[in-house]
Design an enzyme around this catalytic site. Structure first.
Site, PDB file in Angstrom:
ATOM      1  N   ASP A 112       0.774  -1.317   0.001  1.00  0.00           N
ATOM      2  CA  ASP A 112      -0.034  -0.105   0.085  1.00  0.00           C
ATOM      3  C   ASP A 112       0.954   1.132  -0.124  1.00  0.00           C
ATOM      4  O   ASP A 112       1.825   1.249   0.807  1.00  0.00           O
ATOM      5  CB  ASP A 112      -0.807  -0.004   1.290  1.00  0.00           C
ATOM      6  CG  ASP A 112      -1.839   1.325   1.095  1.00  0.00           C
ATOM      7  OD1 ASP A 112      -2.754   1.224   0.501  1.00  0.00           O
ATOM      8  OD2 ASP A 112      -1.504   2.233   2.192  1.00  0.00           O
TER       9      ASP A 112
ATOM     10  N   GLU B   5       1.678  -0.494  -4.793  1.00  0.00           N
ATOM     11  CA  GLU B   5       0.688   0.506  -5.405  1.00  0.00           C
ATOM     12  C   GLU B   5       1.371   1.789  -5.485  1.00  0.00           C
ATOM     13  O   GLU B   5       1.619   2.484  -4.687  1.00  0.00           O
ATOM     14  CB  GLU B   5      -0.442   0.600  -4.384  1.00  0.00           C
ATOM     15  CG  GLU B   5      -1.638   1.599  -4.863  1.00  0.00           C
ATOM     16  CD  GLU B   5      -2.032   2.354  -3.929  1.00  0.00           C
ATOM     17  OE1 GLU B   5      -3.080   3.303  -4.341  1.00  0.00           O
ATOM     18  OE2 GLU B   5      -1.368   2.809  -2.618  1.00  0.00           O
TER      19      GLU B   5
HETATM   20  C1  AAO Z   1      -9.012   9.051   5.736  1.00  0.00           C
HETATM   21  C2  AAO Z   1      -9.926  10.429   5.530  1.00  0.00           C
HETATM   22  C3  AAO Z   1      -8.943  11.622   5.411  1.00  0.00           C
HETATM   23  C4  AAO Z   1      -8.069  11.524   6.641  1.00  0.00           C
HETATM   24  C5  AAO Z   1      -7.222  10.248   6.891  1.00  0.00           C
HETATM   25  C6  AAO Z   1      -6.509  10.251   8.232  1.00  0.00           C
HETATM   26  O1  AAO Z   1     -10.589   9.988   4.167  1.00  0.00           O
HETATM   27  O2  AAO Z   1      -9.729  12.614   5.121  1.00  0.00           O
HETATM   28  O3  AAO Z   1      -7.288  12.687   6.687  1.00  0.00           O
HETATM   29  O4  AAO Z   1      -8.215   9.261   7.070  1.00  0.00           O
HETATM   30  O5  AAO Z   1      -7.591  10.270   9.383  1.00  0.00           O
HETATM   31  C7  AAO Z   1      -7.900   5.207   2.512  1.00  0.00           C
HETATM   32  C8  AAO Z   1      -8.773   6.079   1.870  1.00  0.00           C
HETATM   33  C9  AAO Z   1      -8.504   7.548   2.502  1.00  0.00           C
HETATM   34  C10 AAO Z   1      -8.413   7.394   4.119  1.00  0.00           C
HETATM   35  C11 AAO Z   1      -7.297   6.444   4.340  1.00  0.00           C
HETATM   36  C12 AAO Z   1      -6.729   6.204   5.691  1.00  0.00           C
HETATM   37  O6  AAO Z   1      -8.639   6.231   0.631  1.00  0.00           O
HETATM   38  O7  AAO Z   1      -9.647   8.124   2.340  1.00  0.00           O
HETATM   39  O8  AAO Z   1      -8.113   8.712   4.744  1.00  0.00           O
HETATM   40  O9  AAO Z   1      -7.312   5.077   3.902  1.00  0.00           O
HETATM   41  O10 AAO Z   1      -7.799   5.776   6.497  1.00  0.00           O
HETATM   42  C13 AAO Z   1      -2.943   8.656  -2.698  1.00  0.00           C
HETATM   43  C14 AAO Z   1      -1.512   7.777  -2.424  1.00  0.00           C
HETATM   44  C15 AAO Z   1      -2.410   6.239  -2.625  1.00  0.00           C
HETATM   45  C16 AAO Z   1      -3.441   6.152  -1.877  1.00  0.00           C
HETATM   46  C17 AAO Z   1      -4.481   7.215  -2.277  1.00  0.00           C
HETATM   47  C18 AAO Z   1      -6.078   7.147  -1.307  1.00  0.00           C
HETATM   48  O11 AAO Z   1      -0.601   7.797  -3.524  1.00  0.00           O
HETATM   49  O12 AAO Z   1      -1.342   5.375  -2.281  1.00  0.00           O
HETATM   50  O13 AAO Z   1      -4.082   8.569  -2.152  1.00  0.00           O
HETATM   51  N1  AAO Z   1      -4.018   4.695  -1.883  1.00  0.00           N
HETATM   52  C19 AAO Z   1      -3.907   3.688  -0.849  1.00  0.00           C
HETATM   53  C20 AAO Z   1      -5.057   2.821  -0.587  1.00  0.00           C
HETATM   54  C21 AAO Z   1      -6.087   3.697   0.100  1.00  0.00           C
HETATM   55  C22 AAO Z   1      -5.809   4.263   1.473  1.00  0.00           C
HETATM   56  C23 AAO Z   1      -4.249   4.662   1.495  1.00  0.00           C
HETATM   57  C24 AAO Z   1      -3.414   4.438   0.366  1.00  0.00           C
HETATM   58  C25 AAO Z   1      -3.919   4.963   2.757  1.00  0.00           C
HETATM   59  O14 AAO Z   1      -5.339   2.249  -1.899  1.00  0.00           O
HETATM   60  O15 AAO Z   1      -7.123   2.919  -0.030  1.00  0.00           O
HETATM   61  O16 AAO Z   1      -6.608   5.451   1.567  1.00  0.00           O
HETATM   62  O17 AAO Z   1      -3.411   3.484   3.385  1.00  0.00           O
HETATM   63  C26 AAO Z   1      -2.903  11.790  -6.966  1.00  0.00           C
HETATM   64  C27 AAO Z   1      -1.811  11.203  -6.756  1.00  0.00           C
HETATM   65  C28 AAO Z   1      -1.918   9.796  -5.998  1.00  0.00           C
HETATM   66  C29 AAO Z   1      -2.691  10.107  -4.611  1.00  0.00           C
HETATM   67  C30 AAO Z   1      -4.241  10.755  -5.291  1.00  0.00           C
HETATM   68  C31 AAO Z   1      -4.690  11.415  -3.874  1.00  0.00           C
HETATM   69  O18 AAO Z   1      -3.798  11.061  -8.036  1.00  0.00           O
HETATM   70  O19 AAO Z   1      -0.954  10.660  -8.006  1.00  0.00           O
HETATM   71  O20 AAO Z   1      -0.579   9.169  -5.688  1.00  0.00           O
HETATM   72  O21 AAO Z   1      -3.249   8.751  -4.184  1.00  0.00           O
HETATM   73  O22 AAO Z   1      -3.650  11.923  -5.824  1.00  0.00           O
HETATM   74  O23 AAO Z   1      -5.910  11.745  -4.174  1.00  0.00           O
HETATM   75  C32 AAO Z   1      -5.681  12.673 -11.245  1.00  0.00           C
HETATM   76  C33 AAO Z   1      -4.371  12.500 -11.560  1.00  0.00           C
HETATM   77  C34 AAO Z   1      -3.689  11.590 -10.341  1.00  0.00           C
HETATM   78  C35 AAO Z   1      -4.097  12.095  -8.980  1.00  0.00           C
HETATM   79  C36 AAO Z   1      -5.532  12.245  -8.937  1.00  0.00           C
HETATM   80  C37 AAO Z   1      -6.352  12.394  -7.788  1.00  0.00           C
HETATM   81  O24 AAO Z   1      -6.405  11.397 -11.726  1.00  0.00           O
HETATM   82  O25 AAO Z   1      -3.911  12.164 -12.505  1.00  0.00           O
HETATM   83  O26 AAO Z   1      -2.585  11.339 -10.244  1.00  0.00           O
HETATM   84  O27 AAO Z   1      -6.119  13.098 -10.097  1.00  0.00           O
HETATM   85  O28 AAO Z   1      -6.048  13.990  -7.587  1.00  0.00           O
END
Ligand code: AAO
Length: 479
Positions: free
Chosen positions: A188, A225
């Protein structure tokens, strides 16, 4: 680290998102094993912070490495891994190594009863203390690699994997799971850790447990990931030397294609020519647990179980095409993107149950895409085609394509107004075949459409315009 160690000719894993361990064990024995699925990606098995309202994402907030979650206890986990391996189905653990819990409250409680203090950086059940974390910055700028690796993702306390203690704890956690019989890990948030730290961690992992049927000296399968859609400085190629990597471009492109926002004819060179990883490095999927609900790289184009025919046809293409290591999603229904799995008022997950027709009882809330008759038939097709190359590529107009693999054939028509009416080379031995899209071969014949392949392998095919239509068949569907 790039070998999934599937048993026999199996090719595909399913993500049983949020499933309880006892249900996975039974599913391996009753469905996944017999239907030829290769493995299961399971939700994180380690203790997580309990978050009010029990959103699914609380499981991405580790509080310790006790093996106790809403999916079950350590004993249930061990039992499940053992039974799945016996059924020929491998288990891949979603490993959250980048961080611990997120902010919001100081005193936090875990699913195994452990306590932690976020503000004080204290996780006594591990133990971790203030010296095990990076500084107090948050990730704002994805163009700054230093920040992406050393600051907090979504406020989650960022572990410093260069510390020997942190490394040792993570290695011990993973090795315990390897010894229990798992075949590998989804890493992750790999993008948020330094490749050299990950390399050091992987290097200390045990070989897979031979008493669970793995060959001696097998290394764990690693898939990392990393979201790389081409616009950031951190790229998948920094991680592909270490193990496989999730290829999010595939999900995005397939979404566009099967929504009709690109032309299917361009799929003639699907693979690295689309700026994607080499086939052996890429884990590919139509949707995942994040992008199906707008988290992570969730863009408007991603197709999910809610999309019907376009989603199914994207799966037909994904599973029939030789590119990448395929993973399919198995979901539960949700109204908002935080909603957790079906659960009782005290938070216990309600296990999926099945109707007489083999489908999930939707009244409980699980979707179970993997149980769809089409899905199981496509898994069989992919297993039959094995590692054979794509042959007999054919296209006409923008939205009509066909191709063959060894012992398998597929054609799709997505033209709005043009019928597909053509003589196509299938590469199949002559005979009558059952189309597996809407039916299947049975003792009484074929419940679907019949396809007549002549002595030279040609098929005269007609597919109507309008909504998407397709045919697929393979040697085991020969009548
Ligand atoms: C939760 C709450 C938050 C709070 C947090 C702490 O929602 O508000 O701050 O708790 O209390 C999952 C949930 C999260 C959750 C988290 C922890 O999705 O909502 O937060 O559990 O409970 C990035 C990372 C990627 C990650 C993704 C969610 O790089 O690794 O964010 N995925 C994994 C898991 C996921 C998990 C976590 C990691 C954490 O699969 O389930 O989160 O363990 C860009 C970047 C990406 C980035 C996104 C984030 O993407 O490139 O790397 O992902 O932004 O939004 C276009 C762009 C694309 C961009 C995208 C979005 O498509 O081309 O690049 O837009 O902007």
């Amino acid at each position: 680290y790039k070998q999934p160690h599937y048993e026999g000719k199996r090719t595909t894993m399913v993500h049983l998102f949020e499933w309880p361990w006892p249900s996975i064990a039974t599913e391996c024995e009753q469905f996944l094993g017999p239907k030829g699925f290769g493995g299961v990606q399971i939700s994180p098995p380690n203790e997580n912070r309990i978050v009010n309202g029990r959103p699914w994402w609380e499981r991405y907030q580790p509080l310790s490495y006790l093996l106790h979650t809403r999916s079950g206890t350590e004993q249930q986990l061990i039992d499940m891994i053992t039974r799945c391996n016996r059924a020929g189905v491998r288990i891949y653990v979603d490993a959250v190594l980048n961080h611990m819990t997120g902010g919001g409250s100081d005193a936090q409680t875990g699913t195994g009863g452990s306590l932690a203090h976020y503000e004080k950086h204290q996780y006594p059940a591990v133990p971790y203390g203030p010296g095990d974390f990076n500084g107090a910055c948050n990730i704002i700028d994805y163009q700054a690699p230093q920040q992406v690796r050393n600051c907090r993702l979504l406020s989650l306390l960022d572990l410093n994997q260069s510390k020997p203690h942190v490394r040792q704890v993570l290695v011990n956690y993973m090795n315990r799971l390897i010894d229990m019989g798992v075949a590998g890990f989804r890493i992750d948030a790999a993008k948020h850790m330094w490749p050299q730290d990950l390399e050091a961690i992987y290097g200390q992992l045990h070989n897979l447990n031979t008493s669970h049927g793995f060959a001696p000296n097998s290394r764990p399968f690693i898939f990392q990931e990393v979201i790389d859609l081409g616009s950031e400085r951190i790229t998948t190629s920094e991680y592909s030397p270490l193990g496989c990597v999730t290829e999010f471009r595939a999900a995005n492109e397939l979404g566009k294609l099967f929504r009709g926002r690109n032309a299917l004819k361009w799929l003639h060179n699907w693979g690295p020519d689309w700026s994607m990883l080499p086939s052996g490095d890429a884990v590919v999927f139509v949707d995942n647990h994040d992008n199906q609900r707008g988290h992570g790289a969730g863009a408007g184009d991603v197709l999910t179980h809610k999309d019907g025919k376009p989603y199914e046809t994207a799966l037909v293409f994904l599973l029939a095409h030789p590119y990448g290591l395929t993973r399919v999603m198995s979901s539960y229904a949700f109204n908002n993107s935080d909603q957790g799995p079906p659960a009782t008022s005290d938070g216990a997950i309600v296990a999926p149950r099945f109707l007489r027709n083999g489908q999930c009882d939707h009244l409980v809330g699980w979707i179970c895409e993997h149980r769809w008759p089409l899905m199981a038939r496509l898994i069989e097709l992919r297993n039959i085609a094995g590692s054979s190359p794509l042959t007999h590529w054919w296209s006409q107009h923008d939205q009509q394509i066909a191709f063959a693999r060894a012992n398998a054939f597929v054609a799709i028509n997505m033209e709005k107004e043009k019928e597909l009416n053509a003589k196509l080379q299938t590469g199949l031995p002559s005979g009558v075949y059952c189309d597996i899209i809407d039916g299947e071969k049975s003792d009484s014949g074929c419940s679907g459409r019949k396809l007549y392949v002549d002595a030279e392998g040609w098929l005269q095919l007609q597919l109507p315009p309008g909504s998407i239509s397709s045919v697929a068949t393979h040697i085991n569907a020969k009548l």
